[in-house]
Write a protein that holds these residues in place. Structure first.
Motif, short mmCIF file in Angstrom:
data_model
loop_
_atom_site.label_atom_id
_atom_site.label_comp_id
_atom_site.label_asym_id
_atom_site.label_seq_id
_atom_site.Cartn_x
_atom_site.Cartn_y
_atom_site.Cartn_z
N THR A 149 -19.77 -43.76 -25.63
CA THR A 149 -20.48 -44.96 -24.52
C THR A 149 -19.71 -46.00 -26.24
N GLN A 150 -19.75 -45.72 -27.29
CA GLN A 150 -19.66 -45.71 -28.83
C GLN A 150 -18.11 -46.31 -28.45
N ARG A 152 -16.42 -49.01 -26.68
CA ARG A 152 -17.38 -50.28 -26.96
C ARG A 152 -16.33 -50.99 -28.02
N SER A 153 -16.36 -49.52 -28.87
CA SER A 153 -15.33 -49.69 -30.01
C SER A 153 -14.01 -50.25 -29.45
N TYR A 192 -13.16 -51.57 -26.28
CA TYR A 192 -13.49 -52.83 -25.62
C TYR A 192 -13.11 -53.68 -26.53
N ALA A 193 -13.71 -53.75 -28.08
CA ALA A 193 -14.78 -55.02 -28.84
C ALA A 193 -13.39 -55.93 -29.01
N LEU A 218 -15.84 -56.34 -21.83
CA LEU A 218 -16.98 -56.36 -21.15
C LEU A 218 -18.01 -57.40 -21.47
N LEU A 272 -23.35 -49.48 -22.22
CA LEU A 272 -22.69 -50.76 -22.40
C LEU A 272 -22.89 -52.19 -22.25
N THR A 273 -23.69 -52.17 -20.82
CA THR A 273 -23.83 -53.87 -21.05
C THR A 273 -25.05 -53.38 -20.26
#
Length: 309
Positions: A119-120, A123-124, A126-127, A151, A236-237
């Motif tokens: 997940t991390q 997340r990075s 999509y950041a 996101l 994530l969300t």
């Protein structure tokens, strides 16, 4: 005859621990969820029987319908990625003579990485601040107009929480498909080539039909796994923004453990269980030929006639 009876008793003895484990770890929680779905309970105090009130509330809940349709989209993305990518890579692996074991290992690694790490990583990617690799690549190729906050954009967030789950387990299904494909009798494939079949025809008309049972297994695992998908979307969300990426599993968790509506949350859980069972039944029906159905019916008739006699 006595030897056969002894063998059956030994079989039951060895099966009993697994059966007891299944009853307490799987069947009992399901039974408890069904029972709680007819109750109103906040986690403390006495439980109040309310009949079908939780189910009536369920089918009047707009957020539940949003979560249900989101789950269908999530399911389509995840299953397509896992099955198609897994099958494609498995087919390619059958043509590789060296390094196949290394490639299988590398593609299987995401399955054993912890959910939080996966997940991390996404997340990075999509950041926006700092800018993730997806937006960087888009800008590097002159496609900066497509860069967005993946996101928080309501048009992209559901796909973005689906892709990590699809990517994560595609390696698992690749290994399963690969094992099935290399077990196909080479003489059958050779006979198809002699008859004039090319590589595509051999794959789709010979190999894939011969691994039908494995394909059914993979689809069952992928579909039921997607229906109960929870961890990556939740981390994530948390179902946001709003309820755009809300799934039935995340909504169930929020109602049961966030709002302490354990009866209502259990009703959602029961709906997920029934939905999964229906999916498995439909898949079995699709993958069962008419001849196999007739054979099963004939076998049942034979058993009934023997039982009567």
């Amino acid at each position: 005859m006595k030897g056969v009876i002894r063998d059956k008793k030994a079989f039951l003895v060895f099966l009993l621990p697994c059966l007891l484990f299944y009853l307490f770890s799987v069947f009992y929680p399901i039974e408890e969820s069904i029972r709680l779905s007819f109750m109103k309970w906040g986690g403390l105090g006495a439980k109040k029987f309310v009949g079908f009130q939780n189910y009536i509330k369920l089918f009047q809940d707009k957020v539940f319908y949003t979560a249900f349709f989101n789950n269908l989209i999530y399911l389509a993305i995840v299953v397509c990625m896992q099955v198609l990518i897994g099958l494609l890579f498995a087919v390619l692996l059958t043509y590789i003579r060296r390094g196949a074991t290394l490639i299988k290992t590398l593609y299987y690694v995401p399955c054993i990485i912890t959910t939080v790490a996966v997940t991390q990583m996404f997340r990075s990617m999509y950041a926006v601040q700092p800018e993730g690799i997806i937006n960087q690549v888009l800008k590097a190729f002159g496609l900066g107009r497509f860069a967005t906050s993946w996101l928080t954009n309501t048009k992209t967030v559901l796909a973005c929480v689906s892709i990590p789950e699809g990517w994560r387990y595609s390696g698992l299904y690749m290994v399963i498909f690969y094992a099935a494909l290399i077990s196909v009798d080479p003489e059958i494939c050779e006979a198809a080539r002699v008859d004039g079949a090319n590589a595509w025809q051999t794959l789709f008309r010979v190999k894939i039909p011969m691994i039908k049972e494995v394909l059914l297994l993979v689809l069952t695992m992928a579909l039921t796994g997607a229906l109960r998908g929870f961890d990556i979307p939740y981390i994530l969300t948390n179902g946001g923004p709003g309820n755009v990426s809300e799934l039935m599993s995340t909504y169930m968790y929020k109602k049961a453990f966030g709002s302490n509506q354990f009866g209502y949350g259990s009703a959602i859980a029961v709906f997920i269980i029934v939905e999964s069972m229906l999916v498995v039944a439909i898949l079995n029906r699709i993958f069962t030929s008419k001849d196999e159905i007739e054979e099963k019916k004939s076998l049942r008739r034979t058993r009934r006639s023997k039982a009567r006699s």
